[in-house]
Design a protein around this motif. Structure first.
Motif, mmCIF file in Angstrom:
data_model
loop_
_atom_site.group_PDB
_atom_site.id
_atom_site.type_symbol
_atom_site.label_atom_id
_atom_site.label_comp_id
_atom_site.label_asym_id
_atom_site.label_seq_id
_atom_site.Cartn_x
_atom_site.Cartn_y
_atom_site.Cartn_z
ATOM 1 N N GLU A 29 0.824 -1.216 0.000
ATOM 2 C CA GLU A 29 0.000 0.000 0.000
ATOM 3 C C GLU A 29 0.858 1.266 0.000
ATOM 4 O O GLU A 29 0.356 2.353 -0.222
ATOM 5 N N TYR A 78 7.152 4.286 -1.717
ATOM 6 C CA TYR A 78 7.637 4.951 -0.505
ATOM 7 C C TYR A 78 8.096 3.931 0.535
ATOM 8 O O TYR A 78 7.573 2.819 0.606
ATOM 9 N N LEU A 79 9.062 4.367 1.322
ATOM 10 C CA LEU A 79 9.557 3.521 2.414
ATOM 11 C C LEU A 79 8.687 3.759 3.644
ATOM 12 O O LEU A 79 8.180 4.868 3.835
ATOM 13 N N LEU A 109 5.966 2.223 12.150
ATOM 14 C CA LEU A 109 4.665 2.417 11.497
ATOM 15 C C LEU A 109 4.211 1.122 10.823
ATOM 16 O O LEU A 109 3.020 0.810 10.782
ATOM 17 N N LEU A 132 -2.858 -4.020 13.042
ATOM 18 C CA LEU A 132 -4.280 -3.881 12.723
ATOM 19 C C LEU A 132 -4.807 -5.132 12.025
ATOM 20 O O LEU A 132 -5.992 -5.405 12.021
ATOM 21 N N LYS A 133 -3.891 -5.873 11.396
ATOM 22 C CA LYS A 133 -4.310 -7.046 10.617
ATOM 23 C C LYS A 133 -4.074 -8.362 11.353
ATOM 24 O O LYS A 133 -4.657 -9.376 10.997
ATOM 25 N N ARG A 179 16.117 7.830 11.958
ATOM 26 C CA ARG A 179 14.959 7.531 12.809
ATOM 27 C C ARG A 179 14.586 6.048 12.768
ATOM 28 O O ARG A 179 13.465 5.679 13.064
ATOM 29 N N TYR A 203 -9.186 7.002 18.801
ATOM 30 C CA TYR A 203 -10.390 6.166 18.888
ATOM 31 C C TYR A 203 -11.343 6.711 19.956
ATOM 32 O O TYR A 203 -12.560 6.706 19.794
ATOM 33 N N TYR A 262 -11.470 0.773 12.133
ATOM 34 C CA TYR A 262 -10.313 1.416 11.499
ATOM 35 C C TYR A 262 -9.441 0.378 10.786
ATOM 36 O O TYR A 262 -9.019 0.569 9.644
ATOM 37 N N ALA A 263 -9.190 -0.734 11.489
ATOM 38 C CA ALA A 263 -8.315 -1.777 10.943
ATOM 39 C C ALA A 263 -8.865 -2.333 9.636
ATOM 40 O O ALA A 263 -8.121 -2.596 8.694
ATOM 41 N N TRP A 281 -7.486 1.808 7.171
ATOM 42 C CA TRP A 281 -6.044 1.946 7.070
ATOM 43 C C TRP A 281 -5.546 1.987 5.624
ATOM 44 O O TRP A 281 -4.659 2.739 5.284
ATOM 45 N N PHE A 339 -3.292 5.006 3.893
ATOM 46 C CA PHE A 339 -2.032 4.839 3.158
ATOM 47 C C PHE A 339 -2.155 5.407 1.742
ATOM 48 O O PHE A 339 -1.246 6.048 1.242
ATOM 49 N N PHE A 368 5.177 11.667 3.006
ATOM 50 C CA PHE A 368 4.451 10.400 3.119
ATOM 51 C C PHE A 368 4.413 9.945 4.579
ATOM 52 O O PHE A 368 3.362 9.562 5.102
ATOM 53 N N GLU A 369 5.575 10.032 5.230
ATOM 54 C CA GLU A 369 5.643 9.589 6.631
ATOM 55 C C GLU A 369 4.767 10.453 7.540
ATOM 56 O O GLU A 369 4.096 9.950 8.435
ATOM 57 N N ALA A 375 1.486 8.713 9.415
ATOM 58 C CA ALA A 375 1.578 8.494 10.867
ATOM 59 C C ALA A 375 0.273 8.889 11.540
ATOM 60 O O ALA A 375 -0.193 10.008 11.373
ATOM 61 N N LYS A 376 -0.323 7.962 12.259
ATOM 62 C CA LYS A 376 -1.613 8.231 12.914
ATOM 63 C C LYS A 376 -1.472 9.347 13.944
ATOM 64 O O LYS A 376 -2.365 10.153 14.143
#
Lengths: 85, 206
Positions: A20, A24-25, A30, A37-38, A67, B34, B58-59, B63, B67, B101-102, B106-107
């Motif tokens: 997904e 991008y890395l 994360l 979640l899965k 980081r 949440y 959410y899961a 998600w 992304f 992107f990061e 990031a949530k």
């Protein structure tokens, strides 16, 4: 030794998350959060084992940064995922 | 009844489409925790649910969208940077897009960081536009200076030709100048015709 269903689930979750991200890395923390979640009650240790196995088999690759490690899926990883879908 | 306990997120998955979209927006775009989403669901839709149910929702539902949106944001930022020729090299564009992107994925990422990045990009774009305008204006000034220099050269050439003509016909010019039967304007017209021929428009100055 054949993989357990849970090991397969974890590896698949990692590949799915990274797919997904496109080109991008993704930072390892994360990646873990998203994989959690899965996979119910995913432990850091089993995540690390799965990630390492995927890295060794060239399904994912990492770039080390300030980081932490960042990950992306490889062509082999994408092919694996396509086969499973 | 099969006696099975309903899934924790069943209530949320069966929300009317508009409410479901709102919940997704809160979690994905708004970055609500949440707990905050749970409180807002109760306040806005009168729906009581658990933090766990929202986490499940959410899961399963959000998600991937998060992304994809993050990729979209990062691609857009990369595109903006590429539109400014020479401002950033390929490696810098990749690094900034990656950071975007990061931040977006990031949530717990601080949206302010992303906003600051976007503002910086906006400034870069504005700066590039101003530079382009300045370049056009410089070019116009250079063209105007060239035209002025050319006109100056023409005047110089004309003056030299006039001086040569006067010297070549000096005795006739003196005769015209001393002719008392002619008015000043007639003297000018005669001298002009003598030196340069008939006027271009065929009319003599009155």
């Amino acid at each position: 030794m054949p993989l357990t269903d849970r090991e397969i689930l974890i590896r698949r979750a990692i590949l799915k998350v990274l797919s997904e991200c496109g080109d991008y890395l993704l930072l390892e923390n994360l990646l873990f959060d998203a994989a959690m979640l899965k996979v119910p009650q995913l432990r850091k240790s089993e995540f690390a084992v799965a990630l390492s196995a995927l890295d060794v088999s060239d399904r994912v690759q990492s770039v080390h940064g300030e980081r932490g490690d960042r990950w992306r899926i490889t062509a082999n990883g994408k092919a694996d995922l396509d086969r499973q879908d | 009844m099969d006696g099975r306990k309903p899934r924790a997120d069943a209530k949320l998955r069966n929300l009317p489409p508009d409410q479901r979209t709102k919940l997704t927006d809160w979690l994905v775009d708004g970055g609500l925790s949440y707990k905050e989403a749970k409180d807002r669901l109760a306040a806005e839709f009168g729906l009581n649910t658990s933090v766990g149910a929202i986490a499940d929702f959410y899961a399963k539902e959000c998600w991937t969208l998060r992304f994809r949106k993050a990729r979209g944001v990062a691609d857009e930022i990369g595109g903006i940077l590429s539109e400014t020729p020479g401002a950033f090299d390929e490696a810098t564009i990749t690094a900034i897009s990656q950071r975007a992107f990061e931040l977006a994925v990031a949530k717990d990422g601080d949206p302010k960081d992303l906003i600051m990045l976007m503002q910086a990009l906006g400034d870069t774009k504005r700066l590039a536009i101003e530079q382009a305008k300045l370049e056009v204006s410089r070019e116009k000034n250079a063209q105007a200076a060239e035209r002025i220099a050319l006109e100056g050269k023409k005047v110089d050439l004309m003056q030299v030709k006039a001086a040569e003509a006067v010297l070549a016909r000096s005795s006739e010019i003196v005769a015209i100048a001393s002719d008392s039967g002619l008015s000043s304007q007639e003297k000018v017209n005669r001298a002009r015709q003598l030196l340069f021929g008939a006027p271009v428009d065929g009319k003599e100055a009155a």
